[in-house]
Design a protein around this motif. Structure first.
Motif, mmCIF file in Angstrom:
data_model
loop_
_atom_site.group_PDB
_atom_site.id
_atom_site.type_symbol
_atom_site.label_atom_id
_atom_site.label_comp_id
_atom_site.label_asym_id
_atom_site.label_seq_id
_atom_site.Cartn_x
_atom_site.Cartn_y
_atom_site.Cartn_z
ATOM 1 N N LEU A 266 5.566 0.104 -10.253
ATOM 2 C CA LEU A 266 6.757 -0.356 -9.544
ATOM 3 C C LEU A 266 6.609 -0.148 -8.035
ATOM 4 O O LEU A 266 7.009 -1.005 -7.238
ATOM 5 N N ALA A 267 6.026 0.970 -7.638
ATOM 6 C CA ALA A 267 5.812 1.239 -6.211
ATOM 7 C C ALA A 267 4.847 0.220 -5.607
ATOM 8 O O ALA A 267 5.080 -0.297 -4.507
ATOM 9 N N ILE A 268 3.772 -0.091 -6.335
ATOM 10 C CA ILE A 268 2.796 -1.080 -5.846
ATOM 11 C C ILE A 268 3.449 -2.456 -5.728
ATOM 12 O O ILE A 268 3.242 -3.167 -4.740
ATOM 13 N N LEU A 269 4.252 -2.827 -6.723
ATOM 14 C CA LEU A 269 4.942 -4.123 -6.660
ATOM 15 C C LEU A 269 5.908 -4.171 -5.479
ATOM 16 O O LEU A 269 6.079 -5.224 -4.840
ATOM 17 N N THR A 270 6.534 -3.052 -5.148
ATOM 18 C CA THR A 270 7.432 -3.000 -3.992
ATOM 19 C C THR A 270 6.653 -3.204 -2.691
ATOM 20 O O THR A 270 7.092 -3.944 -1.803
ATOM 21 N N VAL A 271 5.487 -2.589 -2.583
ATOM 22 C CA VAL A 271 4.645 -2.784 -1.397
ATOM 23 C C VAL A 271 4.199 -4.241 -1.300
ATOM 24 O O VAL A 271 4.191 -4.827 -0.211
ATOM 25 N N VAL A 272 3.869 -4.845 -2.442
ATOM 26 C CA VAL A 272 3.470 -6.263 -2.449
ATOM 27 C C VAL A 272 4.643 -7.132 -1.990
ATOM 28 O O VAL A 272 4.462 -8.087 -1.232
ATOM 29 N N GLU A 273 5.868 -6.793 -2.429
ATOM 30 C CA GLU A 273 7.042 -7.552 -1.988
ATOM 31 C C GLU A 273 7.201 -7.486 -0.470
ATOM 32 O O GLU A 273 7.476 -8.500 0.179
ATOM 33 N N ILE A 274 7.025 -6.314 0.089
ATOM 34 C CA ILE A 274 7.147 -6.166 1.543
ATOM 35 C C ILE A 274 6.053 -6.968 2.242
ATOM 36 O O ILE A 274 6.298 -7.614 3.264
ATOM 37 N N ALA A 275 4.840 -6.957 1.687
ATOM 38 C CA ALA A 275 3.744 -7.720 2.285
ATOM 39 C C ALA A 275 4.024 -9.217 2.223
ATOM 40 O O ALA A 275 3.709 -9.954 3.166
ATOM 41 N N VAL A 276 4.635 -9.683 1.132
ATOM 42 C CA VAL A 276 4.935 -11.111 0.975
ATOM 43 C C VAL A 276 5.895 -11.579 2.064
ATOM 44 O O VAL A 276 5.763 -12.690 2.586
ATOM 45 N N ILE A 277 6.844 -10.731 2.432
ATOM 46 C CA ILE A 277 7.826 -11.115 3.450
ATOM 47 C C ILE A 277 7.143 -11.460 4.772
ATOM 48 O O ILE A 277 7.562 -12.379 5.479
ATOM 49 N N PHE A 278 6.071 -10.747 5.102
ATOM 50 C CA PHE A 278 5.406 -10.951 6.387
ATOM 51 C C PHE A 278 4.262 -11.947 6.326
ATOM 52 O O PHE A 278 3.571 -12.154 7.321
ATOM 53 N N MET A 279 4.035 -12.574 5.181
ATOM 54 C CA MET A 279 2.956 -13.554 5.064
ATOM 55 C C MET A 279 3.330 -14.842 5.798
ATOM 56 O O MET A 279 4.491 -15.257 5.776
ATOM 57 N N PRO A 280 2.363 -15.485 6.446
ATOM 58 C CA PRO A 280 2.654 -16.729 7.182
ATOM 59 C C PRO A 280 2.650 -17.949 6.259
ATOM 60 O O PRO A 280 1.815 -18.839 6.369
ATOM 61 N N ILE A 281 3.586 -17.969 5.328
ATOM 62 C CA ILE A 281 3.709 -19.088 4.379
ATOM 63 C C ILE A 281 5.144 -19.588 4.420
ATOM 64 O O ILE A 281 6.005 -18.984 5.050
#
Length: 109
Positions: free
Chosen positions: A18-33
């Motif tokens: 769950l912690a890793i998925l939360t970090v991935v969610e935060i990373a997705v927000i800053f992706m240039p897509i």
């Protein structure tokens, strides 16, 4: 002490997933897509996290299939309601855009 019939899950492993998925969610927000892609990815990650919590912390993984179907039913109903209400939401947005466009046009004499 009575046996429950199943092995207890590794709660710390689920916590780290769950912690890793939360970090991935935060990373997705800053992706240039695109915003739509970000929204889809965030929804998929949220559903994955909810499934992990339901399966292991709510112990649905070890219940009968019937109880699992009962737990999934509200998710299906909520999804259907969203799709039923989407056309109304788009109609309001279209009407609002039309009103704003009409008010910004110069007056014709």
């Amino acid at each position: 002490m009575a046996s429950t019939g199943h092995k207890h899950p590794n709660y710390m492993a689920i916590f780290w997933y769950l912690a890793i998925l939360t970090v991935v969610e935060i990373a997705v927000i800053f992706m240039p897509i695109g915003k739509l892609t970000i929204g889809v990815l965030l929804c998929a990650l949220a559903v994955t996290k909810a499934a992990l919590v339901a399966m292991y912390f709510m112990h649905l993984r070890f219940e009968t299939r019937t109880l699992g179907m009962i737990a999934v039913t509200p998710l299906v109903i909520a999804t259907l309601l969203v799709f039923v209400l989407l056309p109304d939401g788009f109609a309001v947005v279209k009407k609002t855009v039309g009103v704003k466009a009409a008010t910004t046009e110069p007056a014709k004499h």
